[in-house]
Scaffold this motif. Sequence first.
Motif, PDB file in Angstrom:
ATOM      1  N   VAL A   1       0.477  -0.850  -0.241  1.00 56.56           N
ATOM      2  CA  VAL A   1       0.094   0.023  -0.139  1.00 56.56           C
ATOM      3  C   VAL A   1       0.683   1.229   0.242  1.00 56.56           C
ATOM      4  O   VAL A   1       2.049   1.092  -0.064  1.00 56.56           O
ATOM      5  N   THR A   2       0.373   2.381  -0.553  1.00 58.68           N
ATOM      6  CA  THR A   2       0.941   3.227  -0.185  1.00 58.68           C
ATOM      7  C   THR A   2       0.261   4.311   0.940  1.00 58.68           C
ATOM      8  O   THR A   2      -0.730   4.357   1.385  1.00 58.68           O
ATOM      9  N   ILE A   3       1.666   4.428   2.148  1.00 56.27           N
ATOM     10  CA  ILE A   3       1.298   5.662   3.271  1.00 56.27           C
ATOM     11  C   ILE A   3       1.680   7.404   2.547  1.00 56.27           C
ATOM     12  O   ILE A   3       2.737   7.301   2.670  1.00 56.27           O
ATOM     13  N   VAL A   4       0.643   7.678   3.071  1.00 56.27           N
ATOM     14  CA  VAL A   4       0.949   8.924   2.976  1.00 56.27           C
ATOM     15  C   VAL A   4       1.545   9.677   3.636  1.00 56.27           C
ATOM     16  O   VAL A   4       0.686   9.543   5.342  1.00 56.27           O
ATOM     17  N   VAL A   5       2.099  10.499   3.811  1.00 52.55           N
ATOM     18  CA  VAL A   5       3.240  11.058   4.894  1.00 52.55           C
ATOM     19  C   VAL A   5       2.950  13.050   4.769  1.00 52.55           C
ATOM     20  O   VAL A   5       3.027  13.621   3.780  1.00 52.55           O
ATOM     21  N   THR A   6       1.964  13.318   5.324  1.00 48.41           N
ATOM     22  CA  THR A   6       2.089  14.115   5.947  1.00 48.41           C
ATOM     23  C   THR A   6       2.528  15.444   7.184  1.00 48.41           C
ATOM     24  O   THR A   6       2.180  14.239   8.387  1.00 48.41           O
ATOM     25  N   ASN A   7       2.640  16.131   7.299  1.00 50.32           N
ATOM     26  CA  ASN A   7       2.275  16.979   8.474  1.00 50.32           C
ATOM     27  C   ASN A   7       2.289  18.945   8.133  1.00 50.32           C
ATOM     28  O   ASN A   7       2.142  19.161   7.305  1.00 50.32           O
ATOM     29  N   SER A   8       1.828  19.404   9.113  1.00 43.44           N
ATOM     30  CA  SER A   8       1.459  20.616   8.876  1.00 43.44           C
ATOM     31  C   SER A   8       1.947  21.532   9.968  1.00 43.44           C
ATOM     32  O   SER A   8       2.922  21.478  10.331  1.00 43.44           O
ATOM     33  N   ASP A   9       2.215  22.891   9.392  1.00 45.04           N
ATOM     34  CA  ASP A   9       3.131  24.685   9.972  1.00 45.04           C
ATOM     35  C   ASP A   9       2.209  24.178  11.115  1.00 45.04           C
ATOM     36  O   ASP A   9       2.875  24.769  12.326  1.00 45.04           O
ATOM     37  N   ASP A  10       1.369  23.972  11.488  1.00 46.87           N
ATOM     38  CA  ASP A  10       0.930  24.177  13.713  1.00 46.87           C
ATOM     39  C   ASP A  10       1.279  23.556  14.192  1.00 46.87           C
ATOM     40  O   ASP A  10       2.085  23.894  15.437  1.00 46.87           O
ATOM     41  N   ASP A  11       2.601  22.135  13.988  1.00 51.07           N
ATOM     42  CA  ASP A  11       2.754  21.597  14.526  1.00 51.07           C
ATOM     43  C   ASP A  11       4.206  20.585  13.181  1.00 51.07           C
ATOM     44  O   ASP A  11       3.567  19.387  13.090  1.00 51.07           O
ATOM     45  N   PRO A  12       4.943  20.956  12.247  1.00 50.67           N
ATOM     46  CA  PRO A  12       6.070  20.799  11.434  1.00 50.67           C
ATOM     47  C   PRO A  12       6.705  19.193  12.153  1.00 50.67           C
ATOM     48  O   PRO A  12       7.128  18.649  11.085  1.00 50.67           O
ATOM     49  N   THR A  13       6.704  19.067  13.745  1.00 49.95           N
ATOM     50  CA  THR A  13       7.579  18.141  13.971  1.00 49.95           C
ATOM     51  C   THR A  13       6.589  16.649  14.403  1.00 49.95           C
ATOM     52  O   THR A  13       6.677  16.100  14.657  1.00 49.95           O
ATOM     53  N   ARG A  14       4.902  16.965  14.246  1.00 53.70           N
ATOM     54  CA  ARG A  14       4.179  15.727  13.991  1.00 53.70           C
ATOM     55  C   ARG A  14       3.901  14.866  13.062  1.00 53.70           C
ATOM     56  O   ARG A  14       3.606  15.553  12.355  1.00 53.70           O
ATOM     57  N   VAL A  15       4.245  14.402  12.748  1.00 50.20           N
ATOM     58  CA  VAL A  15       3.952  13.091  11.139  1.00 50.20           C
ATOM     59  C   VAL A  15       2.640  12.432  11.574  1.00 50.20           C
ATOM     60  O   VAL A  15       2.959  11.969  12.270  1.00 50.20           O
ATOM     61  N   ASP A  16       2.034  12.648  10.671  1.00 51.15           N
ATOM     62  CA  ASP A  16       0.607  11.930  10.235  1.00 51.15           C
ATOM     63  C   ASP A  16       1.203  10.520   9.074  1.00 51.15           C
ATOM     64  O   ASP A  16       1.421  11.347   8.080  1.00 51.15           O
ATOM     65  N   PHE A  17       0.182   9.838   9.435  1.00 52.06           N
ATOM     66  CA  PHE A  17       0.252   8.804   8.206  1.00 52.06           C
ATOM     67  C   PHE A  17      -1.007   8.494   7.759  1.00 52.06           C
ATOM     68  O   PHE A  17      -1.298   7.899   9.257  1.00 52.06           O
ATOM     69  N   THR A  18      -1.131   8.269   6.570  1.00 53.70           N
ATOM     70  CA  THR A  18      -2.842   8.278   6.501  1.00 53.70           C
ATOM     71  C   THR A  18      -2.415   6.346   5.332  1.00 53.70           C
ATOM     72  O   THR A  18      -2.001   6.632   4.195  1.00 53.70           O
ATOM     73  N   ILE A  19      -3.280   5.631   4.980  1.00 49.60           N
ATOM     74  CA  ILE A  19      -3.467   5.079   4.549  1.00 49.60           C
ATOM     75  C   ILE A  19      -5.114   4.488   3.655  1.00 49.60           C
ATOM     76  O   ILE A  19      -5.643   4.525   4.372  1.00 49.60           O
ATOM     77  N   GLN A  20      -5.098   5.625   2.220  1.00 46.49           N
ATOM     78  CA  GLN A  20      -6.693   4.978   1.978  1.00 46.49           C
ATOM     79  C   GLN A  20      -6.341   3.872   0.709  1.00 46.49           C
ATOM     80  O   GLN A  20      -5.562   3.628  -0.644  1.00 46.49           O
ATOM     81  N   ASP A  21      -7.110   3.061   1.155  1.00 47.19           N
ATOM     82  CA  ASP A  21      -7.400   1.616   0.098  1.00 47.19           C
ATOM     83  C   ASP A  21      -7.821   0.420   0.630  1.00 47.19           C
ATOM     84  O   ASP A  21      -8.287   0.276   1.592  1.00 47.19           O
ATOM     85  N   ARG A  22      -8.736  -0.486   0.144  1.00 51.18           N
ATOM     86  CA  ARG A  22      -9.193  -1.386   0.255  1.00 51.18           C
ATOM     87  C   ARG A  22      -8.589  -1.821   1.234  1.00 51.18           C
ATOM     88  O   ARG A  22      -9.439  -2.977   1.873  1.00 51.18           O
ATOM     89  N   ILE A  23      -7.479  -2.409   0.891  1.00 53.28           N
ATOM     90  CA  ILE A  23      -7.219  -3.200   1.734  1.00 53.28           C
ATOM     91  C   ILE A  23      -5.978  -2.513   3.280  1.00 53.28           C
ATOM     92  O   ILE A  23      -5.723  -3.358   3.593  1.00 53.28           O
ATOM     93  N   ALA A  24      -6.935  -1.242   4.173  1.00 57.00           N
ATOM     94  CA  ALA A  24      -5.551  -0.443   4.262  1.00 57.00           C
ATOM     95  C   ALA A  24      -5.491  -1.312   5.813  1.00 57.00           C
ATOM     96  O   ALA A  24      -5.142  -1.508   6.489  1.00 57.00           O
ATOM     97  N   ASN A  25      -7.073  -1.316   6.325  1.00 63.91           N
ATOM     98  CA  ASN A  25      -6.825  -2.204   7.572  1.00 63.91           C
ATOM     99  C   ASN A  25      -6.441  -3.984   7.846  1.00 63.91           C
ATOM    100  O   ASN A  25      -5.777  -3.703   8.260  1.00 63.91           O
ATOM    101  N   ALA A  26      -6.904  -4.502   6.484  1.00 65.90           N
ATOM    102  CA  ALA A  26      -6.019  -5.230   6.343  1.00 65.90           C
ATOM    103  C   ALA A  26      -4.611  -5.352   6.232  1.00 65.90           C
ATOM    104  O   ALA A  26      -3.660  -5.882   7.326  1.00 65.90           O
TER     105      ALA A  26
END
Length: 163
Positions: free
Chosen positions: A47-72
């Motif tokens: 799967v592709t893991i999308v990495v994001t962070n924001s100007d609010d707190d650039p040291t906090r790194v968020d990972f999201t997976i949008q995929d039909r098998i994300a949970n699995a």
Amino acid sequence: MLAKRDGWKPYQGQDWQQASAYDRDVDAGGAVGLADCYARAHAADGVTIVVTNSDDDPTRVDFTIQDRIANAWADRHGSLDGGTWEACDGEDFVYDSTYWHDDLFAELRKEGFRFDFSQYGEPDEHDLDVMRHACDCDECQGDYHAGEEHLSKLENEACATGD
Ligand SMILES: [Zn+2]
């Protein structure tokens, strides 16, 4: 069941004709789509893991997976950096977050994960100074916003007293 055809390639999101054949097959519980889902759920780079962070707190790194098998996939591979994959609703979206550290992506890349960094910016020196201050400071207690304000206040005071 979908007949096995010559030239079949697993869905890679580029060819809509293949994509729609794949989607139809998965929706119908077909063997080709399910076998592909199973293989991807077991592969670190499935799967592709999308990495994001924001100007609010650039040291906090968020990972999201949008995929039909994300949970699995998340069940198979566990957390990325000591966190926990959380699901909102359904099987096709999970998220996790952590805090930036020097070895974060070097370590994760070794695991063979596939990342999308298009929405991510590495924290700069100032961001990291704020983070270090916030972590060490009893007043700020790890809060990035508090750290940013406190640090600039301390710097201003240092300037005013000529330190
Ligand atoms: Zn502080």
